[in-house]
Scaffold this motif. Sequence first.
Motif, PDB file in Angstrom:
ATOM      1  N   ARG A 119       1.771  -1.783   4.513  1.00 31.86           N
ATOM      2  CA  ARG A 119       2.410  -0.699   3.782  1.00 31.86           C
ATOM      3  C   ARG A 119       2.513  -1.049   2.306  1.00 31.86           C
ATOM      4  O   ARG A 119       2.223  -0.222   1.430  1.00 31.86           O
ATOM      5  CB  ARG A 119       3.779  -0.433   4.372  1.00 31.86           C
ATOM      6  N   THR A 120       2.925  -2.285   2.000  1.00 28.24           N
ATOM      7  CA  THR A 120       3.032  -2.654   0.581  1.00 28.24           C
ATOM      8  C   THR A 120       1.667  -2.693  -0.073  1.00 28.24           C
ATOM      9  O   THR A 120       1.516  -2.328  -1.235  1.00 28.24           O
ATOM     10  CB  THR A 120       3.712  -4.019   0.419  1.00 28.24           C
ATOM     11  N   GLN A 121       0.662  -3.127   0.683  1.00 23.24           N
ATOM     12  CA  GLN A 121      -0.678  -3.152   0.108  1.00 23.24           C
ATOM     13  C   GLN A 121      -1.162  -1.746  -0.211  1.00 23.24           C
ATOM     14  O   GLN A 121      -1.789  -1.493  -1.236  1.00 23.24           O
ATOM     15  CB  GLN A 121      -1.676  -3.789   1.096  1.00 23.24           C
ATOM     16  N   LEU A 122      -0.853  -0.807   0.703  1.00 25.61           N
ATOM     17  CA  LEU A 122      -1.261   0.576   0.450  1.00 25.61           C
ATOM     18  C   LEU A 122      -0.548   1.128  -0.774  1.00 25.61           C
ATOM     19  O   LEU A 122      -1.127   1.859  -1.574  1.00 25.61           O
ATOM     20  CB  LEU A 122      -0.941   1.450   1.661  1.00 25.61           C
ATOM     21  N   LEU A 123       0.720   0.753  -0.932  1.00 22.29           N
ATOM     22  CA  LEU A 123       1.450   1.210  -2.114  1.00 22.29           C
ATOM     23  C   LEU A 123       0.803   0.689  -3.376  1.00 22.29           C
ATOM     24  O   LEU A 123       0.687   1.387  -4.381  1.00 22.29           O
ATOM     25  CB  LEU A 123       2.903   0.725  -2.052  1.00 22.29           C
ATOM     26  N   ARG A 124       0.378  -0.574  -3.299  1.00 22.59           N
ATOM     27  CA  ARG A 124      -0.268  -1.127  -4.476  1.00 22.59           C
ATOM     28  C   ARG A 124      -1.573  -0.434  -4.766  1.00 22.59           C
ATOM     29  O   ARG A 124      -1.908  -0.173  -5.915  1.00 22.59           O
ATOM     30  CB  ARG A 124      -0.514  -2.614  -4.245  1.00 22.59           C
ATOM     31  N   LEU A 125      -2.311  -0.126  -3.721  1.00 25.74           N
ATOM     32  CA  LEU A 125      -3.572   0.575  -3.934  1.00 25.74           C
ATOM     33  C   LEU A 125      -3.316   1.959  -4.493  1.00 25.74           C
ATOM     34  O   LEU A 125      -4.097   2.483  -5.281  1.00 25.74           O
ATOM     35  CB  LEU A 125      -4.325   0.711  -2.620  1.00 25.74           C
ATOM     36  N   LEU A 126      -2.204   2.536  -4.067  1.00 24.77           N
ATOM     37  CA  LEU A 126      -1.874   3.876  -4.536  1.00 24.77           C
ATOM     38  C   LEU A 126      -1.740   3.894  -6.048  1.00 24.77           C
ATOM     39  O   LEU A 126      -2.103   4.869  -6.704  1.00 24.77           O
ATOM     40  CB  LEU A 126      -0.563   4.320  -3.876  1.00 24.77           C
ATOM     41  N   GLN A 127      -1.205   2.787  -6.600  1.00 31.97           N
ATOM     42  CA  GLN A 127      -1.032   2.774  -8.046  1.00 31.97           C
ATOM     43  C   GLN A 127      -2.355   2.708  -8.771  1.00 31.97           C
ATOM     44  O   GLN A 127      -2.495   3.218  -9.862  1.00 31.97           O
ATOM     45  CB  GLN A 127      -0.208   1.554  -8.447  1.00 31.97           C
ATOM     46  N   ASN A 128      -3.315   2.023  -8.134  1.00 31.46           N
ATOM     47  CA  ASN A 128      -4.590   1.862  -8.817  1.00 31.46           C
ATOM     48  C   ASN A 128      -5.551   2.998  -8.542  1.00 31.46           C
ATOM     49  O   ASN A 128      -6.691   2.964  -8.963  1.00 31.46           O
ATOM     50  CB  ASN A 128      -5.276   0.562  -8.348  1.00 31.46           C
TER      51      ASN A 128
END
Lengths: 164, 250
Positions: A119-128
């Motif tokens: 979930r945190t990784q997806l959030l990070r990808l969301l920013q990029n």
Amino acid sequence: MVRFKNRYVLCEVVSEDPRCRQCIEERALGLAVRDAIARVHGDYGLACCSVSFTVKYLNAYTGTVLLRCRKDSYRLLCSALPFVRHLESRAQRYPCFLNTLHVGGTIRTCQKFLIQYNRTQLLRLLQNCTNEEERQCIQKSLLSCSLTEEQSQSGDEEEDDGTE
Amino acid sequence: QNILTVCFSVGYSAVALNHVIDFKEKKQEIIKPVSPSELFPSLPIVQGTSKRIKVLTRLTLVVSDPSHCNLLRSTSANIRLYDIIAVFPKTEKLFHIACTTLDVDLVCINVTEKLPFYFRRPPVNMAIDRGIYFELLYTPAIKDSTMRRYTISNAISLMQICKGKNIVISGAAERPLELRGPYDVANLGLLFGLSEGEAKAAVSTNCRATILHGETRKSACGVVYTVKKPRKVEEEETGVPACKKAKTQA
């Protein structure tokens, strides 16, 4: 009750080469880890750790690996994991390294951790994200990840691995 | 820059870029450190928290002669710009000087060859009191087998003297694949003879303490301590003739 206690080590394969991810295999990974243990701890360490050593779960898209070993020898395994330098499969060598994420006593705890981590990784990808469609795709998968009966994990959904 | 990107993705919250100054060649000038904002237009965010990653600059001095230490006391403005200063002593005398009098944050312990000197307890204890940390590198251990043996033997001899306090494990990665995550580095600390709590501290709290030490070295030159003195006038007057008596008698 006499029961064998195991430790499950959750790792992530990090590599620069994008082709490395696709060629990860259970056998190649197991060999690489055993080789590292043999180099660091010698014959005794290899023998100790290989009592109940298997690669339980492998996700080639995200590079997530779940290893199992005995509770008595998990320290030997964990201290030898930084020494894995490359994976060999089909006569090709890929330099990579393993990043330990979590050590748990059961597969279920590791799975819970993995869901949170993804979930945190997806959030990070969301920013990029640059594309609007990608953004919506990721948001949808974020909302749908949970520990369900079918054991579906959010890591299985298509992530944009181009940023990795 | 690739290395930094991998660092951030793996979960480090502060990274220091190192410049090594070696004194074998003469006339080395301390160059100005590369400002981190030149590398990244906007620093990415740490995983898991909402703070930005800190990129610090660090200077390592390889000293093999006492005259090289004068550089630290010089008023060169460029030294002040570095956040952390580390020294790499090559002889026992220099190790003693570094632990006791030099104004540094880290003392590097050589891991690539057999130590020419043994550690003694007095300078190590003084360094611990002063807040100086000993640094071990883990990257040579990953690369080469003989280096691994030297690393482990040097690390264990250090542990026996300092009992695992004030240790920082750091990596000098030149390529992104030589880096290891923080959990893995703490596991390496177990190989070096640290206990589990000490190994985790070696990666997290000790590093933070080093950064703070560097900051205090940059900013504070002295502390002024004011205390309200109670009225002691009568006592002084009675005290003075006693002193005079003592002087005449002595």
